[in-house]
Design a protein around this motif. Structure first.
Motif, PDB file in Angstrom:
ATOM      1  N   THR A  16       0.837  -1.211   0.000  1.00  0.00           N
ATOM      2  CA  THR A  16       0.000   0.000   0.000  1.00  0.00           C
ATOM      3  C   THR A  16       0.865   1.252   0.000  1.00  0.00           C
ATOM      4  OG1 THR A  16      -1.747  -1.188   1.170  1.00  0.00           O
ATOM      5  CG2 THR A  16      -1.836   1.210   1.231  1.00  0.00           C
ATOM      6  N   ALA A  17       1.916   1.265   0.807  1.00  0.00           N
ATOM      7  CA  ALA A  17       2.820   2.423   0.825  1.00  0.00           C
ATOM      8  C   ALA A  17       3.475   2.618  -0.534  1.00  0.00           C
ATOM      9  CB  ALA A  17       3.880   2.229   1.905  1.00  0.00           C
ATOM     10  N   ALA A  18       3.858   1.525  -1.181  1.00  0.00           N
ATOM     11  CA  ALA A  18       4.478   1.622  -2.508  1.00  0.00           C
ATOM     12  C   ALA A  18       3.480   2.128  -3.548  1.00  0.00           C
ATOM     13  CB  ALA A  18       5.046   0.266  -2.929  1.00  0.00           C
ATOM     14  N   VAL A  19       2.232   1.683  -3.473  1.00  0.00           N
ATOM     15  CA  VAL A  19       1.196   2.152  -4.397  1.00  0.00           C
ATOM     16  C   VAL A  19       0.988   3.655  -4.226  1.00  0.00           C
ATOM     17  CG1 VAL A  19      -1.280   2.092  -4.889  1.00  0.00           C
ATOM     18  CG2 VAL A  19      -0.009  -0.043  -4.675  1.00  0.00           C
ATOM     19  N   PHE A  20       0.834   4.101  -2.976  1.00  0.00           N
ATOM     20  CA  PHE A  20       0.629   5.529  -2.737  1.00  0.00           C
ATOM     21  C   PHE A  20       1.862   6.337  -3.130  1.00  0.00           C
ATOM     22  CE2 PHE A  20      -2.944   4.155  -0.079  1.00  0.00           C
ATOM     23  CZ  PHE A  20      -3.907   5.039  -0.545  1.00  0.00           C
ATOM     24  N   GLY A  21       3.047   5.804  -2.842  1.00  0.00           N
ATOM     25  CA  GLY A  21       4.272   6.497  -3.241  1.00  0.00           C
ATOM     26  C   GLY A  21       4.390   6.620  -4.747  1.00  0.00           C
ATOM     27  N   ALA A  22       4.043   5.548  -5.449  1.00  0.00           N
ATOM     28  CA  ALA A  22       4.120   5.569  -6.916  1.00  0.00           C
ATOM     29  C   ALA A  22       3.152   6.575  -7.507  1.00  0.00           C
ATOM     30  CB  ALA A  22       3.842   4.180  -7.482  1.00  0.00           C
ATOM     31  N   ASN A  23       1.976   6.703  -6.912  1.00  0.00           N
ATOM     32  CA  ASN A  23       0.998   7.644  -7.443  1.00  0.00           C
ATOM     33  C   ASN A  23       1.257   9.074  -6.995  1.00  0.00           C
ATOM     34  OD1 ASN A  23      -0.913   6.177  -9.156  1.00  0.00           O
ATOM     35  ND2 ASN A  23      -1.180   4.940  -7.336  1.00  0.00           N
ATOM     36  N   ALA A  24       1.965   9.259  -5.885  1.00  0.00           N
ATOM     37  CA  ALA A  24       2.283  10.611  -5.415  1.00  0.00           C
ATOM     38  C   ALA A  24       3.543  11.156  -6.081  1.00  0.00           C
ATOM     39  CB  ALA A  24       2.459  10.608  -3.901  1.00  0.00           C
ATOM     40  N   ASN A  65       5.619   9.202  -8.591  1.00  0.00           N
ATOM     41  CA  ASN A  65       5.824   8.527  -9.853  1.00  0.00           C
ATOM     42  C   ASN A  65       6.479   7.200  -9.471  1.00  0.00           C
ATOM     43  OD1 ASN A  65       6.565   7.683 -12.521  1.00  0.00           O
ATOM     44  ND2 ASN A  65       6.428   9.807 -13.170  1.00  0.00           N
ATOM     45  N   ASN A  66       6.386   6.204 -10.323  1.00  0.00           N
ATOM     46  CA  ASN A  66       6.825   4.876  -9.902  1.00  0.00           C
ATOM     47  C   ASN A  66       8.343   4.749  -9.708  1.00  0.00           C
ATOM     48  OD1 ASN A  66       6.916   5.049 -12.703  1.00  0.00           O
ATOM     49  ND2 ASN A  66       6.280   2.947 -13.034  1.00  0.00           N
ATOM     50  N   LEU A  67       9.152   5.281 -10.586  1.00  0.00           N
ATOM     51  CA  LEU A  67      10.601   5.141 -10.432  1.00  0.00           C
ATOM     52  C   LEU A  67      11.129   5.918  -9.224  1.00  0.00           C
ATOM     53  CD1 LEU A  67      13.254   3.959 -11.347  1.00  0.00           C
ATOM     54  CD2 LEU A  67      13.459   5.828 -12.976  1.00  0.00           C
ATOM     55  N   PRO A  68      10.767   7.195  -9.033  1.00  0.00           N
ATOM     56  CA  PRO A  68      11.239   7.878  -7.825  1.00  0.00           C
ATOM     57  C   PRO A  68      10.765   7.197  -6.534  1.00  0.00           C
ATOM     58  CG  PRO A  68      10.454   9.480  -9.397  1.00  0.00           C
ATOM     59  CD  PRO A  68      10.090   8.123  -9.939  1.00  0.00           C
ATOM     60  N   ALA A  69       9.564   6.653  -6.530  1.00  0.00           N
ATOM     61  CA  ALA A  69       9.081   5.956  -5.327  1.00  0.00           C
ATOM     62  C   ALA A  69       9.956   4.744  -5.028  1.00  0.00           C
ATOM     63  CB  ALA A  69       7.628   5.536  -5.505  1.00  0.00           C
ATOM     64  N   LEU A  70      10.347   4.025  -6.060  1.00  0.00           N
ATOM     65  CA  LEU A  70      11.238   2.880  -5.871  1.00  0.00           C
ATOM     66  C   LEU A  70      12.596   3.345  -5.361  1.00  0.00           C
ATOM     67  CD1 LEU A  70      11.865  -0.154  -6.177  1.00  0.00           C
ATOM     68  CD2 LEU A  70      12.616   0.372  -8.501  1.00  0.00           C
ATOM     69  N   VAL A 121       4.956  -0.431  -6.729  1.00  0.00           N
ATOM     70  CA  VAL A 121       5.331   0.666  -7.627  1.00  0.00           C
ATOM     71  C   VAL A 121       5.065   0.343  -9.086  1.00  0.00           C
ATOM     72  CG1 VAL A 121       7.028   1.651  -6.035  1.00  0.00           C
ATOM     73  CG2 VAL A 121       7.783   0.064  -7.811  1.00  0.00           C
ATOM     74  N   ASN A 122       4.916  -0.939  -9.425  1.00  0.00           N
ATOM     75  CA  ASN A 122       4.668  -1.291 -10.822  1.00  0.00           C
ATOM     76  C   ASN A 122       3.193  -1.455 -11.148  1.00  0.00           C
ATOM     77  OD1 ASN A 122       7.259  -1.377 -12.182  1.00  0.00           O
ATOM     78  ND2 ASN A 122       7.770  -2.915 -10.663  1.00  0.00           N
ATOM     79  N   ALA A 170      -4.134   5.084 -11.118  1.00  0.00           N
ATOM     80  CA  ALA A 170      -4.339   6.521 -11.337  1.00  0.00           C
ATOM     81  C   ALA A 170      -3.377   7.008 -12.414  1.00  0.00           C
ATOM     82  CB  ALA A 170      -4.117   7.300 -10.045  1.00  0.00           C
ATOM     83  N   ALA A 171      -3.811   7.971 -13.177  1.00  0.00           N
ATOM     84  CA  ALA A 171      -3.009   8.467 -14.300  1.00  0.00           C
ATOM     85  C   ALA A 171      -1.732   9.167 -13.844  1.00  0.00           C
ATOM     86  CB  ALA A 171      -3.836   9.416 -15.157  1.00  0.00           C
ATOM     87  N   THR A 172      -1.680   9.609 -12.603  1.00  0.00           N
ATOM     88  CA  THR A 172      -0.504  10.334 -12.126  1.00  0.00           C
ATOM     89  C   THR A 172       0.642   9.423 -11.744  1.00  0.00           C
ATOM     90  OG1 THR A 172      -1.341  10.292  -9.870  1.00  0.00           O
ATOM     91  CG2 THR A 172      -1.898  12.216 -11.222  1.00  0.00           C
ATOM     92  N   GLY A 173       0.428   8.100 -11.735  1.00  0.00           N
ATOM     93  CA  GLY A 173       1.419   7.172 -11.212  1.00  0.00           C
ATOM     94  C   GLY A 173       2.624   6.918 -12.082  1.00  0.00           C
ATOM     95  N   SER A 174       2.535   7.208 -13.355  1.00  0.00           N
ATOM     96  CA  SER A 174       3.705   6.974 -14.200  1.00  0.00           C
ATOM     97  C   SER A 174       3.658   7.888 -15.409  1.00  0.00           C
ATOM     98  CB  SER A 174       3.764   5.514 -14.658  1.00  0.00           C
ATOM     99  OG  SER A 174       2.769   5.247 -15.601  1.00  0.00           O
TER     100      SER A 174
END
Length: 126
Positions: free
Chosen positions: A29-37, A39-44, A66-67, A73-77
């Motif tokens: 869940t934290a990775a999903v929210f991080g990816a959408n807040a 972007n997926n690569l910076p969250a990783l 993150v993947n 959501a469209a903001t995730g990547s």
């Protein structure tokens, strides 16, 4: 990459620690929210140093979040944003709310199924 530089100050180690299904769900869940807040690569890139030298199965949980998370959501990547821009240029506009609505209906079951498989695989290995 301000978020990556600030990662040690965010105190994410408690959020990405623990064992068991509850902790695993929290990590995804934290990775999903991080990816959408972020972007997926910076969250990783923010999460990996927090996992330290022995990431174990937690790395797979972060990678799952993150993947698959950006599908929700469209903001995730960047790919999601480029997809929306391309549809607009082709005169087939898709509203970000529609993207999210479809993403949740398709992506959330896929995320849950992948999460269960990851937990089962981890249980078999350990």
């Amino acid at each position: 990459m301000l978020a990556i530089a600030a990662a040690p100050d965010l105190h994410l180690d408690g959020m990405l620690d623990g064992a068991g299904p509850g902790s695993a769900a929290r990590i995804v869940t934290a990775a999903v929210f991080g990816a959408n807040a972020l972007n997926n690569l910076p969250a990783l890139l923010v999460a990996v140093p927090v996992l330290e030298a022995n990431p174990g199965s937690r790395l797979w949980l972060v990678l799952l979040g993150v993947n698959v998370g950006p599908v929700l959501a469209a903001t995730g990547s960047l790919a999601g944003l480029l997809w929306l821009d391309t549809t607009r240029r082709l005169a087939v506009p898709v509203h970000p709310r529609t993207y999210t609505n479809v993403g949740v209906r398709v992506g959330l079951p896929a995320l849950l199924a992948a999460f269960v498989v990851l937990l089962a695989t981890n249980a078999l290995i350990h």
